[in-house]
Design an enzyme around this catalytic site. Structure first.
Site, PDB file in Angstrom:
ATOM      1  N   SER A   1       0.795  -1.208  -0.102  1.00 24.98           N
ATOM      2  CA  SER A   1       0.048   0.127   0.182  1.00 24.98           C
ATOM      3  C   SER A   1       0.992   1.314  -0.018  1.00 24.98           C
ATOM      4  O   SER A   1       2.028   1.095   0.792  1.00 24.98           O
ATOM      5  CB  SER A   1      -0.927   0.041   1.440  1.00 24.98           C
ATOM      6  OG  SER A   1      -1.597   1.367   1.419  1.00 24.98           O
TER       7      SER A   1
ATOM      8  N   TYR B   1      -0.894   0.163  10.516  1.00 21.63           N
ATOM      9  CA  TYR B   1      -0.952  -0.203   8.953  1.00 21.63           C
ATOM     10  C   TYR B   1       0.172   0.073   8.353  1.00 21.63           C
ATOM     11  O   TYR B   1       0.869  -0.742   7.589  1.00 21.63           O
ATOM     12  CB  TYR B   1      -2.436   0.155   8.578  1.00 21.63           C
ATOM     13  CG  TYR B   1      -2.764  -0.355   7.057  1.00 21.63           C
ATOM     14  CD1 TYR B   1      -2.350   0.607   5.884  1.00 21.63           C
ATOM     15  CD2 TYR B   1      -3.002  -1.506   6.504  1.00 21.63           C
ATOM     16  CE1 TYR B   1      -2.454   0.276   4.608  1.00 21.63           C
ATOM     17  CE2 TYR B   1      -3.265  -2.103   5.471  1.00 21.63           C
ATOM     18  CZ  TYR B   1      -2.910  -0.884   4.244  1.00 21.63           C
ATOM     19  OH  TYR B   1      -3.151  -1.568   3.138  1.00 21.63           O
TER      20      TYR B   1
END
Ligand SMILES: NC(=O)c1ccc[n+]([C@@H]2O[C@H](COP(=O)([O-])OP(=O)(O)OC[C@H]3O[C@@H](n4cnc5c(N)ncnc54)[C@H](O)[C@@H]3O)[C@@H](O)[C@H]2O)c1
Ligand SMILES: C[C@]12C[C@H](O)[C@H]3[C@@H](CCC4=CC(=O)CC[C@@]43C)[C@@H]1CC[C@@H]2C(=O)CO
Length: 405
Positions: A224, A237
């Site tokens: 990501s 995250y």
């Protein structure tokens, strides 16, 4: 003077002067204190700079030639036909929903032999794959944080492959447990993101690598942009994806001589099961508030924490539900004769903001682009006599406050 040098000669001179400078430093360093060593190194640097000055006009030409060479080789590669899917096996994690589920369907339809792993064999995603895919597809139950389940999946895969290797390993499984300032994020959230997104992926990769080496195949990791850019409220995250990115890049170098290609895919924001499940985020927000110490809750305020959750939910409402840019990229990573090391799947404005704008501007845009926070932490409001929206009591609107900043 510089016009008389042809390019090979000035490259030779530049390399020689670098080596001369380095040699000077290496030979003299043991006999000299730090000061003279720096002088020697500075001398070498001046020498290189003088040489560079002679050849400066050649540099734009070199850059232009290099750029044209890259464009030409890229266009030639793009014209090469994709490798055939037939006879190629691909193991994908996290196929219960989202990208993994869609990728398993697409790869099956293209003729790959897909090993689709799910957390829940009785779930809707698993049933959908069973219903819509060919008999080539094998469903396996794997929690990638459980080594014994990973090893069982390896045995089941080997049993089906026989003497064949594994062409593709797609590490797609991942979680983002909660959104909140790093100070407010529970340690359990940091640990869970690392366990799934990093350690789980490392565990699966190490277990299946011998099969991938045997086939001289591909490892495709779904990461990501949050692993490369400081998205507000995504520290847990993002940190796990940053660790994954470095692991992937290191692996890419190490596996090169085995003929294994290692690829990172960085999707922009899509509305998948995780990001669109409001009940999930409401529950996460409740657990976050319950897990906060009284001091933190006093300093930040429940309204500040809840606004983050609400802003994220409205952000995810605007995210695309068309996963095809990501699925097309996964297919490309597995089928291209010359896959790229990194792919951006979908336009991530954040990527351009982070890559090309100065720090001060990208910090401001990053906050406005992803989460337009209007509520300030309670302690900051108290200190400066601000109301819930961070506005001075003696200033009528927030706009006037922002104009003061
Ligand atoms: N949706 C996005 O906008 C987006 C953007 C960038 C990156 N990603 C990444 O894409 C990947 C897929 O996520 P998604 O968006 O499809 O969300 P998703 O929640 O729909 O899919 C995640 C999948 O991982 C599985 N999973 C979770 N924990 C697991 C575990 N311990 N073991 C095995 N499987 C597990 C889930 O069952 C699910 O199938 C993730 O790695 C995510 O970080 C998503
Ligand atoms: C992290 C998520 C996926 C993805 O990574 C998103 C992030 C929201 C912010 C964001 C914007 C981008 O332009 C790149 C992707 C990304 C940084 C999303 C919040 C929940 C979602 C997930 O839960 C995926 O499992």
């Amino acid at each position: 003077m510089s016009e008389n040098y042809n390019i090979p000669f000035w490259i030779y001179l530049a390399v020689v002067s670098l080596f001369v400078g380095g040699a000077m430093k290496k030979i003299l360093a043991p006999h000299l204190s730090v000061g003279p060593t720096l002088v020697a190194w500075l001398g070498a640097t001046v020498l290189v700079e003088r040489l560079w000055g002679f050849c400066l006009p050649a540099i734009p030409l070199l850059v232009l030639l290099a750029a044209m060479g890259c464009i030409y080789s890229r266009s030639r590669t793009a014209q090469l036909p994709n490798l055939p899917a037939q006879g190629k096996a691909v193991f994908i994690t996290g196929c219960d929903s989202g990208f993994g589920n869609a990728a398993a369907k697409r790869l099956d339809s293209l003729g790959f032999e897909v090993f689709a792993t799910v957390l829940n064999l009785e779930g809707d995603g698993a049933r959908e794959l069973q219903r819509s895919c060919s008999s080539r597809l094998t469903l396996l139950q794997v929690d990638i944080t459980q080594p014994q389940q990973v090893q069982q999946a390896l045995l089941d895969t080997k049993a089906k492959l026989g003497l064949r290797g594994l062409w593709g390993l797609v590490n797609n499984a991942g979680v983002c447990l909660n959104l909140g300032d790093a100070e407010l994020t529970l340690m359990s959230n940091f640990r869970c993101c690392m366990e799934v997104n990093f350690f789980g992926t490392v565990s699966v990769t190490k277990s299946f690598l011998p099969l991938v080496r045997q086939a001289k195949g591909r490892i495709v990791n779904i990461s990501s942009p949050a692993g490369e850019q400081p998205f507000p409220c995504l520290a847990a995250y993002g940190s796990s994806k940053a660790a994954l990115n470095l692991f992937t890049e290191t692996l890419r170098h190490e596996l090169n001589h085995w003929g294994v290609r290692v690829i990172t895919i960085l999707p922009s924001s899509y509305r998948t099961a995780a990001s669109s499940n409001h009940a999930h985020w409401d529950q996460q927000n409740k657990e976050l508030l319950q897990g906060l110490s009284p001091e933190l809750l006093e300093d930040y305020g429940e309204d500040y924490v809840t606004e983050t959750k609400n802003l994220f939910q409205s952000f995810s409402e605007r995210a695309s539900t068309d996963f095809s840019p990501v699925i097309d990229t996964i297919v490309q990573a597995l089928s291209s004769p010359q896959p790229q090391a990194r792919y951006h799947a979908g336009l991530s404005l954040m990527y351009f903001i982070h890559s090309y704008l100065p720090l001060s501007l990208r910090d401001r845009l990053q906050k406005k682009r992803f989460l337009k926070k209007t509520v300030m932490p309670r302690a900051l409001r108290k200190k400066s006599g601000l109301d819930a929206n961070g506005c001075h009591s003696n200033i009528n609107t927030c706009e006037e406050k922002q104009n003061l900043q």
